[in-house]
Each structure stands twice: as C-alpha cells, then as structure tokens.
Design a protein around this motif. Structure first.
Motif, PDB file in Angstrom:
ATOM      1  N   LEU A 268      -0.661  38.085  70.624  1.00  0.00           N
ATOM      2  CA  LEU A 268       0.476  38.404  69.553  1.00  0.00           C
ATOM      3  C   LEU A 268       0.664  39.511  69.252  1.00  0.00           C
ATOM      4  N   ALA A 269      -0.488  40.493  68.837  1.00  0.00           N
ATOM      5  CA  ALA A 269      -0.525  41.738  68.402  1.00  0.00           C
ATOM      6  C   ALA A 269       0.244  42.550  69.670  1.00  0.00           C
ATOM      7  N   TYR A 270      -0.097  42.159  70.770  1.00  0.00           N
ATOM      8  CA  TYR A 270       0.406  43.007  71.804  1.00  0.00           C
ATOM      9  C   TYR A 270       1.928  43.041  72.039  1.00  0.00           C
ATOM     10  N   CYS A 271       2.522  41.801  71.499  1.00  0.00           N
ATOM     11  CA  CYS A 271       3.932  41.669  71.591  1.00  0.00           C
ATOM     12  C   CYS A 271       4.588  42.790  70.650  1.00  0.00           C
ATOM     13  N   ILE A 272       3.760  43.251  69.518  1.00  0.00           N
ATOM     14  CA  ILE A 272       4.279  44.265  68.585  1.00  0.00           C
ATOM     15  C   ILE A 272       4.109  45.651  69.160  1.00  0.00           C
ATOM     16  N   SER A 273       2.776  45.819  69.243  1.00  0.00           N
ATOM     17  CA  SER A 273       2.383  47.139  69.656  1.00  0.00           C
ATOM     18  C   SER A 273       3.032  47.649  70.918  1.00  0.00           C
ATOM     19  N   SER A 274       3.042  46.850  71.904  1.00  0.00           N
ATOM     20  CA  SER A 274       3.576  47.331  72.993  1.00  0.00           C
ATOM     21  C   SER A 274       5.028  47.665  72.985  1.00  0.00           C
ATOM     22  N   GLN A 275       5.693  47.145  72.119  1.00  0.00           N
ATOM     23  CA  GLN A 275       7.177  47.763  71.968  1.00  0.00           C
ATOM     24  C   GLN A 275       7.345  49.021  71.677  1.00  0.00           C
ATOM     25  N   MET A 276       6.476  49.633  70.620  1.00  0.00           N
ATOM     26  CA  MET A 276       6.399  50.889  70.394  1.00  0.00           C
ATOM     27  C   MET A 276       5.957  51.811  71.651  1.00  0.00           C
ATOM     28  N   VAL A 277       4.982  51.217  72.353  1.00  0.00           N
ATOM     29  CA  VAL A 277       4.693  51.643  73.829  1.00  0.00           C
ATOM     30  C   VAL A 277       5.769  51.797  74.601  1.00  0.00           C
ATOM     31  N   ALA A 278       6.651  50.771  74.492  1.00  0.00           N
ATOM     32  CA  ALA A 278       7.776  50.843  75.687  1.00  0.00           C
ATOM     33  C   ALA A 278       8.922  51.921  75.323  1.00  0.00           C
ATOM     34  N   THR A 279       9.006  52.235  73.822  1.00  0.00           N
ATOM     35  CA  THR A 279       9.851  53.114  73.436  1.00  0.00           C
ATOM     36  C   THR A 279       9.552  54.681  73.989  1.00  0.00           C
ATOM     37  N   LEU A 280       8.089  54.748  74.112  1.00  0.00           N
ATOM     38  CA  LEU A 280       7.383  56.022  74.455  1.00  0.00           C
ATOM     39  C   LEU A 280       7.587  56.269  75.927  1.00  0.00           C
ATOM     40  N   GLU A 281       7.385  55.283  76.506  1.00  0.00           N
ATOM     41  CA  GLU A 281       7.117  55.250  78.102  1.00  0.00           C
ATOM     42  C   GLU A 281       8.461  55.072  78.700  1.00  0.00           C
ATOM     43  N   TRP A 282       9.160  53.989  78.226  1.00  0.00           N
ATOM     44  CA  TRP A 282      10.462  53.479  79.237  1.00  0.00           C
ATOM     45  C   TRP A 282      11.748  54.149  78.517  1.00  0.00           C
ATOM     46  N   TRP A 283      11.725  54.319  77.165  1.00  0.00           N
ATOM     47  CA  TRP A 283      13.019  54.678  76.640  1.00  0.00           C
ATOM     48  C   TRP A 283      13.079  56.172  76.429  1.00  0.00           C
TER      49      TRP A 283
ATOM     50  N   PRO B  72     -10.403  68.172  86.313  1.00  0.00           N
ATOM     51  CA  PRO B  72      -9.321  67.524  87.088  1.00  0.00           C
ATOM     52  C   PRO B  72      -8.483  66.440  86.402  1.00  0.00           C
ATOM     53  N   THR B  73      -7.313  66.416  86.770  1.00  0.00           N
ATOM     54  CA  THR B  73      -6.144  65.523  86.166  1.00  0.00           C
ATOM     55  C   THR B  73      -5.910  64.142  86.675  1.00  0.00           C
ATOM     56  N   LEU B  74      -5.615  63.335  85.948  1.00  0.00           N
ATOM     57  CA  LEU B  74      -5.412  61.973  86.611  1.00  0.00           C
ATOM     58  C   LEU B  74      -4.175  61.295  85.797  1.00  0.00           C
ATOM     59  N   SER B  75      -3.316  60.533  86.458  1.00  0.00           N
ATOM     60  CA  SER B  75      -2.223  60.096  85.827  1.00  0.00           C
ATOM     61  C   SER B  75      -2.136  58.600  85.675  1.00  0.00           C
ATOM     62  N   PRO B  76      -2.871  57.670  85.013  1.00  0.00           N
ATOM     63  CA  PRO B  76      -2.971  56.330  85.120  1.00  0.00           C
ATOM     64  C   PRO B  76      -1.353  55.983  84.789  1.00  0.00           C
ATOM     65  N   PRO B  77      -0.918  54.999  86.098  1.00  0.00           N
ATOM     66  CA  PRO B  77       0.505  54.703  85.904  1.00  0.00           C
ATOM     67  C   PRO B  77       0.694  53.745  84.560  1.00  0.00           C
ATOM     68  N   ARG B  78       2.233  53.953  84.121  1.00  0.00           N
ATOM     69  CA  ARG B  78       2.301  53.069  83.120  1.00  0.00           C
ATOM     70  C   ARG B  78       2.680  51.708  83.707  1.00  0.00           C
ATOM     71  N   ARG B  79       2.569  50.568  82.894  1.00  0.00           N
ATOM     72  CA  ARG B  79       2.480  49.235  83.509  1.00  0.00           C
ATOM     73  C   ARG B  79       3.783  48.440  82.917  1.00  0.00           C
ATOM     74  N   PRO B  80       4.452  47.616  83.528  1.00  0.00           N
ATOM     75  CA  PRO B  80       5.640  46.878  83.115  1.00  0.00           C
ATOM     76  C   PRO B  80       5.736  46.380  82.250  1.00  0.00           C
ATOM     77  N   TRP B  81       4.283  45.850  81.727  1.00  0.00           N
ATOM     78  CA  TRP B  81       4.481  44.465  80.606  1.00  0.00           C
ATOM     79  C   TRP B  81       5.119  45.038  79.442  1.00  0.00           C
ATOM     80  N   SER B  82       4.839  46.201  78.968  1.00  0.00           N
ATOM     81  CA  SER B  82       5.572  46.766  77.524  1.00  0.00           C
ATOM     82  C   SER B  82       7.167  46.659  77.749  1.00  0.00           C
ATOM     83  N   LEU B  83       7.527  46.754  78.790  1.00  0.00           N
ATOM     84  CA  LEU B  83       9.041  46.763  79.033  1.00  0.00           C
ATOM     85  C   LEU B  83       9.617  45.323  79.266  1.00  0.00           C
TER      86      LEU B  83
END
Ligand SMILES: CC/C=C\C/C=C\C/C=C\C/C=C\C/C=C\C/C=C\CCC(=O)SCCNC(=O)CCNC(=O)[C@H](O)C(C)(C)COP(=O)(O)OP(=O)(O)OC[C@H]1O[C@@H](n2cnc3c(N)ncnc32)[C@H](O)[C@@H]1OP(=O)(O)O
Ligand SMILES: CCCCCCCCCCCCCCCCCC(=O)OC[C@@H](O)COP(=O)(O)O
Length: 364
Positions: free
Chosen positions: A53-68, A297-308
């Motif tokens: 349930l918490a994921y439903c809330i916090s992932s919306q803010m993550v989606a604004t950062l990553e996808w919006w 060294p650098t790595l870029s862990p990919p964004r996941r589609p679930w937040s979107l």
C-alpha cells in the motif's frame, strides 16, 4: 522551451498531479487503517500488505521524478558490492543538502526493489502530515523528537521492533539532522571548533547519537552501512516544484558499502568513527566540485515501469469520474463551471507571463 515542456509546466497539470496524489493517498491511508485488526491476527501479513500500500503512494512521487521530469540518476559504486543492493538490510547515511534528496533516495530504493519497505529516522512532526505521515505510521517508521532523553528509549524500542521485519529495507539516516544552509553550517562549525573536531566544508557536523543507537539496535538485522553522497550536475539545486513542472536534472550518487561489524560498538568510538566518515564525505564532495564527478566506476540501474504503471492506474481511476463530472457541469452551463474554468485559465496565463522561464525563452 519545447511544446511538451510548456505543457508540463502548466498549472493545470500541477493541479491534476496533486489531486491524484492526495486523493489516492487518502484512499490508501484508509485502506491502511482497515488493516489494523489484521495486526492482531497476523502481524507479518499486515506488514507485507502495508508495504504494498505504501508503494502506491511513494512510487507516485518517484514516477514524477523518473517519468514526468525525466531526471537521470547515476550511481558511483564498487561493482563488487552492487549485487548486494536490495538483497540485504542496510543503514543509509545520506547528506542532507537538497529539497529532493529524499526523493532521489526513493528512486534508488525503487530501482533496487525496496521502496515500499524503506524507512527513515524522521522528526515526529512529519507523522501528522496526511498521506505521507499517516502512511509512515503503518510502515513502522522511526520518529524522534530530537530530545535525546526521550529518544534514547523510544528510538531504540522502535528499532528493536524491526528485528523481525519480513522484507528487506533500507533505513535512512540524515546524521546532519537538518538540511544544509550557510547559517546552520556556521553554527555547527562553531560546535566543531569547541569540540576540537576538523571543519567540514559541505556538511553540517553530524549528530552522532542517532547513528549510534541505530547501529546498535539493528546489529544482526542490517548487514551494512551504505555511505551515500548525493549531488546534482551543473551545480543545480532542484526543487519539488521544478520536478512537478517537468524540469529534468541529473543526479549523481556515490555509495560505499561498509560492513556493520566494522563499526565500533562503544558510543564514543562510534561517534569518532562517524566524524571521520563525514570528513571523508566532505572530500568526495570536494572531488565532485573539482572534477564534476565522484571517484570510481559508474553504473546506471534502470528505472522500472511499476511506478509509472501505478501512477497511470490511479490517474485513470480518479480522473475518469472527475472528467465525467466536469463534462456534466459544462453541459449544464452552471455559474460554478464558468468561474472554475476562468480561475484555472487565469492562473495558467499569469504563470506563463510572470514565470522566469517564459521570459528567458523569448527571442532577443
Ligand atoms: C544503493 C543506493 C543507496 C542509497 C540510496 C539512498 C537513500 C534511500 C534510503 C531510504 C529512503 C527512505 C525514506 C526516505 C523518505 C523520506 C525522508 C524524509 C524526511 C526525514 C528527514 C528528517 O526528519 S531529518 C530530522 C530527524 N532526524 C535526525 O535528526 C537524525 C539525526 N539526529 C540525531 O541523530 C540526534 O542525535 C537525535 C535526534 C537522536 C537526538 O537529538 P538531540 O538534539 O536530542 O541530541 P544531539 O544529537 O543534538 O545531542 C547533543 C549533542 O549535539 C551537539 N550539538 C549541539 N549543536 C550542534 C550542532 N549545531 N551541530 C552538531 N552538533 C551539535 C552537542 O554539543 C551535543 O554533543 P555531545 O557530544 O553531547 O553528543
Ligand atoms: C505525485 C507527486 C505529487 C506531490 C504533491 C504533494 C507534495 C507532498 C510532498 C510530501 C513530501 C513528504 C516528504 C517529507 C520529507 C521532507 C524532508 C524534511 O522535512 O526533512 C526535514 C529535515 O530537513 C529537518 O528539518 P528541520 O525541522 O530541521 O528544518
């Protein structure tokens, strides 16, 4: 400014995003409240449900950062420790310099699959904030009053309760205790001087008590401390409003994994260890300042589609009835409709006229 960017910066978009976030957040809070009886019957199941349930809330803010906003995140870390991230419990020590540093932290949590369960040592006032604060209550977030006489008992008790937590989590600790400002920096360096500690340039003097109590109470549960230092490219300091307006940034996070066993148990030694860590963190920031990157060294862990996907789900669920309502109001031609439309259009127009970005974008 491109057409899409212009569209994203409209006040109407901001209103829609906030409406979806608040309405869905209150629905989730209500669902969390409904899990209360389950805690008495099956605590571990109640915890797992609340994580989702918490994921439903916090992932919306993550989606604004990553996808919006399309903000990119680069991780600087040892590739040998990378496979452990998300697979073990960890205490994260992060610098507190930016308005959205917690959001970048959440983004990494999501990329390593621990967003729903992740925790923080937060000031008690945040517990009363609707949506986020109420969500945190059910997530067993650890709150402090910043009064050590009380915190030493309550914080330790809350941390002990996490010993049988059923899923992996990261426990975030802002040891500086408050966000960096030049004024606070000046005061904390006076404290450093009276204590005979070396000065820091990019950090406030860390508060050591919360770190010590966390390490002591999560021994046997957390495997490591992730020493994390965040910065943004081009000397930028993004705000939440800029993210919600769709502005893109580039975050760099430097993470070192330090096994928990290597941290001293004695309070004074642990405090000295943390002061040394912050001197090292300061040198990493200096390196970033000089070279525009962190070491290693650098790595870029990919964004996941679930937040979107989660964001689209709530938007569809909450905007459809709103759209139907507005269509009905418009077809009825009521006074409310006209006034509402005018207010929205007016605020959009004034934002466009007065915002620095639109003025900057005018041809010479
Ligand atoms: C692979 C990827 C890796 C990482 C990804 C990154 C992150 C993701 C992880 C998780 C994300 C999860 C969630 C995030 C979501 C949101 C977070 C949002 C918000 C939370 C933010 C906050 O609320 S921060 C505020 C609360 N937290 C803290 O304060 C923590 C630090 N504080 C402490 O530890 C304190 O010690 C305390 C709170 C336990 C007790 O405070 P109190 O004030 O009572 O005591 P002090 O510590 O101050 O003790 C007094 C000593 O301090 C000295 N002193 C006095 N003035 C100063 C000063 N200005 N600066 C420094 N020190 C000072 C004084 O001399 C005393 O000294 P002693 O020698 O006696 O100790
Ligand atoms: C989908 C997105 C829509 C978003 C719209 C609504 C926005 C709601 C934002 C909720 C964010 C809540 C996260 C809380 C984290 C804030 C960080 C913070 O507050 O740190 C406090 C410390 O620094 C100590 O502060 P001081 O008291 O020392 O000063």
């Amino acid at each position: 400014m491109g057409l899409l960017q212009l569209l994203k910066s409209q006040v109407l978009c901001l209103l829609i995003i906030c409406y979806v976030f608040l309405a869905s957040g209150l629905i989730v809070n209500l669902l969390q409240f409904c899990t209360l009886p389950l805690w008495l019957i099956n605590k571990q199941l109640a915890r797992k449900i609340n994580i989702r349930l918490a994921y439903c809330i916090s992932s919306q803010m993550v989606a604004t950062l990553e996808w919006w906003s399309g903000t990119e995140c680069t991780l600087y870390t040892d590739p040998k420790t990378y496979p452990l991230y998300g697979k073990e419990n960890a205490i994260v020590v992060l610098n507190h310099m930016f308005e959205i540093d917690f959001l970048c932290g959440w983004t990494f949590c999501d990329r390593f699959g621990v967003l729903g369960s992740s925790k923080v040592l937060a000031k008690k006032d945040l517990a009363y904030v609707p949506v986020i604060g109420w969500m945190w209550y059910f997530l067993e977030i650890v709150f402090c009053k910043r009064k050590w006489e009380e915190d030493r008992i309550t914080v330790a008790q809350s941390l002990q309760r996490l010993q049988d937590y059923p899923e992996n989590f990261w426990f975030l600790l802002y040891c500086e205790g408050t966000r960096f400002t030049p004024k606070k920096h000046q005061i904390s360096m006076q404290v450093a001087e009276t204590k005979g500690l070396p000065k820091l340039k990019y950090h406030l003097l860390p508060r050591t008590k919360g770190f010590w109590v966390t390490v002591q109470n999560l021994r046997g549960k957390a495997a490591a401390v992730y020493d994390s230092t965040l910065n943004f490219r081009n000397n930028e300091s993004p705000t939440l409003l800029e993210i919600l307006s769709g502005k893109k940034f580039h975050a760099d996070l430097y993470v070192r994994r330090i096994p928990l066993e290597s941290i001293p148990e004695d309070e004074a030694e642990c405090a000295a260890w943390l002061h040394k860590l912050y001197q090292e963190k300061d040198s990493f920031q200096e390196h970033y300042e000089q070279t525009g990157r962190f070491p290693g060294p650098t790595l870029s862990p990919p964004r996941r589609p679930w937040s979107l996907i989660n964001w689209l789900f709530w938007s569809f669920l909450l905007l459809c009835p709103l759209g139907l309502l507005l269509t009905q109001l418009i077809s009825s031609g009521s006074v409310f409709t006209i006034v509402f439309s005018l207010v929205v259009c007016y605020s959009d127009l004034t934002t466009q006229i007065y915002s620095g970005s639109s003025l900057d974008d005018r041809p010479d």
